[in-house]
Design a protein around this motif. Structure first.
Motif, PDB file in Angstrom:
ATOM      1  N   ALA A  72      32.010  52.622  34.438  1.00  0.00           N
ATOM      2  CA  ALA A  72      32.366  51.632  33.761  1.00  0.00           C
ATOM      3  C   ALA A  72      32.624  50.372  34.713  1.00  0.00           C
ATOM      4  CB  ALA A  72      33.567  51.727  32.971  1.00  0.00           C
ATOM      5  N   SER A  73      32.678  49.244  34.427  1.00  0.00           N
ATOM      6  CA  SER A  73      33.182  48.132  35.132  1.00  0.00           C
ATOM      7  C   SER A  73      34.116  47.343  34.396  1.00  0.00           C
ATOM      8  CB  SER A  73      31.825  46.964  35.504  1.00  0.00           C
ATOM      9  OG  SER A  73      31.636  46.221  34.227  1.00  0.00           O
ATOM     10  N   VAL A  74      35.123  46.818  35.123  1.00  0.00           N
ATOM     11  CA  VAL A  74      36.208  45.784  34.487  1.00  0.00           C
ATOM     12  C   VAL A  74      36.102  44.562  35.083  1.00  0.00           C
ATOM     13  CG1 VAL A  74      38.639  45.754  34.423  1.00  0.00           C
ATOM     14  CG2 VAL A  74      37.693  47.946  34.295  1.00  0.00           C
ATOM     15  N   VAL A  96      41.933  52.225  38.006  1.00  0.00           N
ATOM     16  CA  VAL A  96      41.662  52.973  39.448  1.00  0.00           C
ATOM     17  C   VAL A  96      42.688  53.738  39.873  1.00  0.00           C
ATOM     18  CG1 VAL A  96      41.218  52.273  41.808  1.00  0.00           C
ATOM     19  CG2 VAL A  96      40.277  50.816  40.049  1.00  0.00           C
ATOM     20  N   ASP A  97      43.882  53.649  39.470  1.00  0.00           N
ATOM     21  CA  ASP A  97      44.988  54.547  39.916  1.00  0.00           C
ATOM     22  C   ASP A  97      44.765  55.831  39.228  1.00  0.00           C
ATOM     23  OD1 ASP A  97      46.194  52.790  41.748  1.00  0.00           O
ATOM     24  OD2 ASP A  97      47.832  52.143  40.369  1.00  0.00           O
ATOM     25  N   ALA A  98      43.837  55.957  38.292  1.00  0.00           N
ATOM     26  CA  ALA A  98      43.881  57.225  37.613  1.00  0.00           C
ATOM     27  C   ALA A  98      43.123  58.341  38.425  1.00  0.00           C
ATOM     28  CB  ALA A  98      43.238  57.142  36.192  1.00  0.00           C
ATOM     29  N   GLY A  99      42.205  57.407  39.315  1.00  0.00           N
ATOM     30  CA  GLY A  99      41.495  58.308  40.527  1.00  0.00           C
ATOM     31  C   GLY A  99      40.491  59.285  39.892  1.00  0.00           C
ATOM     32  N   ASP A 100      39.794  58.891  38.581  1.00  0.00           N
ATOM     33  CA  ASP A 100      38.704  59.761  38.141  1.00  0.00           C
ATOM     34  C   ASP A 100      37.550  59.251  38.297  1.00  0.00           C
ATOM     35  OD1 ASP A 100      38.905  57.863  36.326  1.00  0.00           O
ATOM     36  OD2 ASP A 100      39.066  58.885  34.526  1.00  0.00           O
ATOM     37  N   GLY A 101      37.403  58.105  39.096  1.00  0.00           N
ATOM     38  CA  GLY A 101      36.022  57.614  39.381  1.00  0.00           C
ATOM     39  C   GLY A 101      35.284  57.053  38.301  1.00  0.00           C
ATOM     40  N   ALA A 102      35.784  56.637  37.153  1.00  0.00           N
ATOM     41  CA  ALA A 102      35.079  56.130  36.160  1.00  0.00           C
ATOM     42  C   ALA A 102      34.815  54.555  36.352  1.00  0.00           C
ATOM     43  CB  ALA A 102      36.129  56.263  34.796  1.00  0.00           C
ATOM     44  N   ILE A 103      35.568  54.102  37.172  1.00  0.00           N
ATOM     45  CA  ILE A 103      35.312  52.471  37.458  1.00  0.00           C
ATOM     46  C   ILE A 103      34.621  52.525  38.591  1.00  0.00           C
ATOM     47  CG2 ILE A 103      36.274  50.271  37.828  1.00  0.00           C
ATOM     48  CD1 ILE A 103      38.575  51.161  36.095  1.00  0.00           C
ATOM     49  N   VAL A 104      33.465  51.724  38.795  1.00  0.00           N
ATOM     50  CA  VAL A 104      32.718  51.738  39.979  1.00  0.00           C
ATOM     51  C   VAL A 104      32.361  50.413  40.199  1.00  0.00           C
ATOM     52  CG1 VAL A 104      31.399  53.796  39.528  1.00  0.00           C
ATOM     53  CG2 VAL A 104      30.421  51.711  38.472  1.00  0.00           C
ATOM     54  N   ALA A 105      32.923  49.216  39.348  1.00  0.00           N
ATOM     55  CA  ALA A 105      32.630  47.836  39.745  1.00  0.00           C
ATOM     56  C   ALA A 105      33.611  46.770  39.057  1.00  0.00           C
ATOM     57  CB  ALA A 105      31.112  47.512  39.073  1.00  0.00           C
ATOM     58  N   ALA A 132      37.955  38.722  45.032  1.00  0.00           N
ATOM     59  CA  ALA A 132      39.075  39.222  45.819  1.00  0.00           C
ATOM     60  C   ALA A 132      39.665  40.907  45.245  1.00  0.00           C
ATOM     61  CB  ALA A 132      40.204  38.510  45.707  1.00  0.00           C
ATOM     62  N   LEU A 133      39.403  41.108  43.983  1.00  0.00           N
ATOM     63  CA  LEU A 133      39.554  42.526  43.427  1.00  0.00           C
ATOM     64  C   LEU A 133      38.499  43.235  43.985  1.00  0.00           C
ATOM     65  CD1 LEU A 133      40.637  41.239  39.791  1.00  0.00           C
ATOM     66  CD2 LEU A 133      42.136  42.222  41.750  1.00  0.00           C
ATOM     67  N   ALA A 134      37.549  42.913  43.971  1.00  0.00           N
ATOM     68  CA  ALA A 134      36.379  43.855  44.283  1.00  0.00           C
ATOM     69  C   ALA A 134      36.513  44.113  45.925  1.00  0.00           C
ATOM     70  CB  ALA A 134      34.914  43.164  44.446  1.00  0.00           C
ATOM     71  N   HIS A 135      36.848  43.053  46.699  1.00  0.00           N
ATOM     72  CA  HIS A 135      37.171  43.571  48.060  1.00  0.00           C
ATOM     73  C   HIS A 135      38.336  44.421  48.257  1.00  0.00           C
ATOM     74  CE1 HIS A 135      34.484  40.792  50.174  1.00  0.00           C
ATOM     75  NE2 HIS A 135      35.025  39.906  49.652  1.00  0.00           N
ATOM     76  N   ALA A 140      32.177  47.633  43.712  1.00  0.00           N
ATOM     77  CA  ALA A 140      30.979  46.726  43.565  1.00  0.00           C
ATOM     78  C   ALA A 140      31.450  45.545  42.708  1.00  0.00           C
ATOM     79  CB  ALA A 140      29.764  47.345  43.070  1.00  0.00           C
ATOM     80  N   LEU A 141      30.553  44.620  42.911  1.00  0.00           N
ATOM     81  CA  LEU A 141      30.853  43.318  42.385  1.00  0.00           C
ATOM     82  C   LEU A 141      29.458  43.016  41.327  1.00  0.00           C
ATOM     83  CD1 LEU A 141      32.653  40.809  41.766  1.00  0.00           C
ATOM     84  CD2 LEU A 141      31.252  39.654  43.516  1.00  0.00           C
TER      85      LEU A 141
END
Length: 271
Positions: A72-74, A96-105, A132-135, A140-141
């Motif tokens: 997923a991206s957010v 992201v804090d969930a730490g399961d790698g679901a979010i990649v971008a 700034a959030l991607a950084h 990824a952006l």
């Protein structure tokens, strides 16, 4: 050989559940994608609600045991920039804090001066905030750009282009693709590349090296020929790949392999 990687889709448009679980309408779409050889996809958020749904879709596939695997991206689309980025930023931090790698971008975000559903100043501010959030999260952006090339690159220059940045649904020509490549970006081509009048776009695809080239459906939008005018879905991705193979003068299997590798690189999803 690995299958196709749909680098940008909105399969949560088939999301029917209200309990943070994908609804029954999603499975037929995923089943057709599986039958068409789609191994992986990134489900793209365009606001807080669609981003939550994208994360739910991604998590539903994590232990499924059969493709396609989703991530997923957010993000907040420029059309919705007037809403402000705060809710999306809070969601991103939580997930992201969930730490399961679901979010990649982060994204899709960017500038759209064709429709201008939000004021240009708001679009630029929200775009800069998401860069700034991607950084900050080292994600990824994913960029949306329409009729806004000059301001797009001005904002990117001011904020710094994240190392893994993709310009999705590229609609420019050779000059614009060269500028994206000089900035270190990846470039993703959609079903538009199959349209009869997309000569300049095909010229841009011919110039884009395969290690920087991704393919996408942007489903449910922009169905490729021969399905143009229908609701798009990931199972139509091979038609995009076939069109790229024609302009590149190479085998479709090479396009499948190389674009999947590039997408895995930009989204850090592994082999």
């Amino acid at each position: 050989m690995a299958g196709w990687f749909d680098s940008h889709c909105h399969v949560q448009e088939e999301y029917l559940g209200g309990d943070d679980a994908p609804g029954a309408g999603l499975e037929p779409v995923m089943a057709r994608a599986r039958a068409a050889g789609i191994d992986r996809l990134v489900c793209i958020g365009t606001g807080a609600e669609t981003s939550r749904q994208a994360v739910a879709v991604a998590r539903s596939t994590a232990g499924a045991g059969s493709p396609p695997r989703a991530w997923a991206s957010v993000g907040l689309h420029p059309h919705e920039a007037s809403e402000g980025v705060e809710e999306v930023a809070s969601l991103l931090a939580k997930e992201v804090d969930a730490g399961d790698g679901a979010i990649v971008a982060v994204g899709e975000c960017g500038l759209d001066y064709y429709y201008e559903h939000s004021p240009r100043a708001a679009q630029r501010a929200v775009f800069a905030a998401q860069i700034a959030l991607a950084h900050a999260y080292r994600l990824a952006l994913v960029i949306h750009a329409r009729d806004a090339w000059a301001d797009l690159f001005d904002v990117l220059e001011a904020e710094g282009v994240p190392e893994r940045t993709v310009l999705h649904c590229f609609t420019g020509g050779p000059d614009e693709v060269d500028r994206c490549l000089r900035a270190g970006m990846y470039v993703s081509f959609s079903g538009i590349v199959t349209f009869k009048n997309a000569t300049g776009l095909r010229e841009a695809a011919a110039r884009c090296p395969l290690d920087r080239l991704l393919v996408e459906t942007d489903s449910p939008f922009l169905a490729p020929v021969p399905h143009r005018g229908r609701t798009n879905e990931p199972s139509y991705l091979p038609f995009v790949g076939e069109a790229i193979a024609v302009v590149k003068g190479c085998a479709v299997d090479e396009i499948k392999e190389r674009t999947a590798a590039a997408a895995a690189m930009v989204f850090s999803t592994g082999g």
